[in-house]
Enzyme design. Sequence first.
Site, PDB file in Angstrom:
ATOM      1  N   CYS A   8       8.492  -1.446  20.717  1.00 44.13           N
ATOM      2  CA  CYS A   8       9.708  -2.231  20.988  1.00 44.13           C
ATOM      3  C   CYS A   8       9.858  -2.568  22.456  1.00 44.13           C
ATOM      4  O   CYS A   8      10.391  -3.606  22.805  1.00 44.13           O
ATOM      5  CB  CYS A   8      10.933  -1.483  20.498  1.00 44.13           C
ATOM      6  SG  CYS A   8      11.125   0.132  21.253  1.00 44.13           S
ATOM      7  N   GLU A  44      19.343   0.268  17.455  1.00 43.93           N
ATOM      8  CA  GLU A  44      18.247   0.240  18.431  1.00 43.93           C
ATOM      9  C   GLU A  44      17.297  -0.850  17.958  1.00 43.93           C
ATOM     10  O   GLU A  44      16.455  -0.622  17.088  1.00 43.93           O
ATOM     11  CB  GLU A  44      17.540   1.611  18.465  1.00 43.93           C
ATOM     12  CG  GLU A  44      18.429   2.765  18.913  1.00 43.93           C
ATOM     13  CD  GLU A  44      18.649   2.788  20.426  1.00 43.93           C
ATOM     14  OE1 GLU A  44      17.835   2.197  21.163  1.00 43.93           O
ATOM     15  OE2 GLU A  44      19.635   3.395  20.869  1.00 43.93           O
TER      16      GLU A  44
END
Length: 461
Positions: free
Chosen positions: A250, A216
Amino acid sequence: MLDDMNTEEVADLVATMRTVHASGRTRPVEWRMAQLDALERLVNEHEDDIVAALASDLGRTAVDAWLADIAPTLAEIEYARKNVKKWMRPLRKRLPLNQLPARGWVQYEPLGVVLVIGPWNYPFYLALSPLVAAIAAGNCVVIKPSELAPASSALMADLLPKYVDPEAVTVVEGDGSASQALLAQGFDHVLFTGGTEIGRKIMAAAAPTLTPVTLELGGKSPVIVAADADLDVAARRIAWVKLMNSGQTCIAPDYVLVERSVRDQFVETLLTTLAEFRAESPDAGQPIVNDRQYERLTRYLKASKGTIVVGGESSDVDRTIQPTVILDPDPDEPAMCEEIFGPLLPVLTVDDVDEAIGFINSRSKPLALYAFTGSKAVRRRIADEVPAGGVVFNHIAMHVLAPQLPFGGVGDSGMGAYHGEWGFWTFSHRKSVLSKAAKPDPRFVYPPYTERALALMRRMF
Ligand code: NAD
């Protein structure tokens, strides 16, 4: 603390967990439900401690701590608890005629002992939501939180063994060397959340033991603002998520591509919105996590060839940066080539949506792609033509809160996905089972083959 652990102790820890897993203890649905319940109790009973740890590590407010770490973790737990029994059911499949009589199904098997490596920016959510998926799938789990959020890491190390099965879920604290020492042991899976560069190192360290990886990662998540967008809503939603955690998210909007015809109006609305959101402390800078990140961001500012329309100031004293909008920077300058991960927002003018799509597609595939437009046809085009981990129309970052949707990147922004059932699948082996009867057992399929047998077989298979 791995700092206090030698390689042998790491090996012992993983070996013990393998024994626990092999005993079958973590497989029954009752064990999984009990861990999910315990995790929920941990978060509810220690909300104040979690808020305090986040304030200490990141200067985060209680509202932001609840919004971005506590609420989404509880939502993942609740969703998994409601559905885990259903997810575990074998999936029966219809078989081709030539296989009959037989039954075939897919059975979800725990992978074994898995490793979760977390980042510092949402230290609870990004360690505990992979944990939810891993225990829902019946695994033993080692969590390695980020050393850059030390209070959060210590709190998890202290609390988790008091709530969940301490032999099946353990926390190993430490920095990158702790991750490396763990990876050297070999795991049945590793889910890593962090930057793309470290992601490469994780994959390399996982290769010798053939540990499968879910990565991720980060990257630049662009926002397209089309001429027909509701500019007030676009400005509010972009500013809201960009200000959250000082842009160190993110899936924060990294930069904006706005259509020329509405550029000035959009920028004006964005500035008004930023001023409204910051009305209580208009001069407060946004805290940056550490010196390295602060230096990186101030370097982007100094190198920018764009026009700074708001912000631009930084303070070495308290390591803060003012929310900054950079209009029309050079597409090749550092702020446009590297993930920003801070409170800087470049806004680039494009002639139309075609140019925006071309610009994004000439770069690495984003983790998230956002577009504000009232047009269904434009939304369809963007969804079809731009590869990205996830797409959100007319909002920012909301897809992370829907456990029904897989969350993950593509290309440089990551591989694999989790959340909800997708997380359960990530941490399960899909074992195919074919169960046949001893009879019938036609002789012609076995050698030596006659012409007639071969002809029959050709018709059958
Ligand atoms: P990072 O990559 O620096 O660190 C993440 C983890 O990796 C930490 O636990 C760290 O101790 C460990 N680590 C560091 N060096 C290592 C090494 N050499 N070998 C093995 N492990 C090592 O990331 P970060 O600074 O904590 O987080 C910021 C990055 O994470 C940004 O790029 C952001 O976009 C990304 N991110 C992605 C997601 C997502 O869900 N895709 C979520 C949050 C953050």
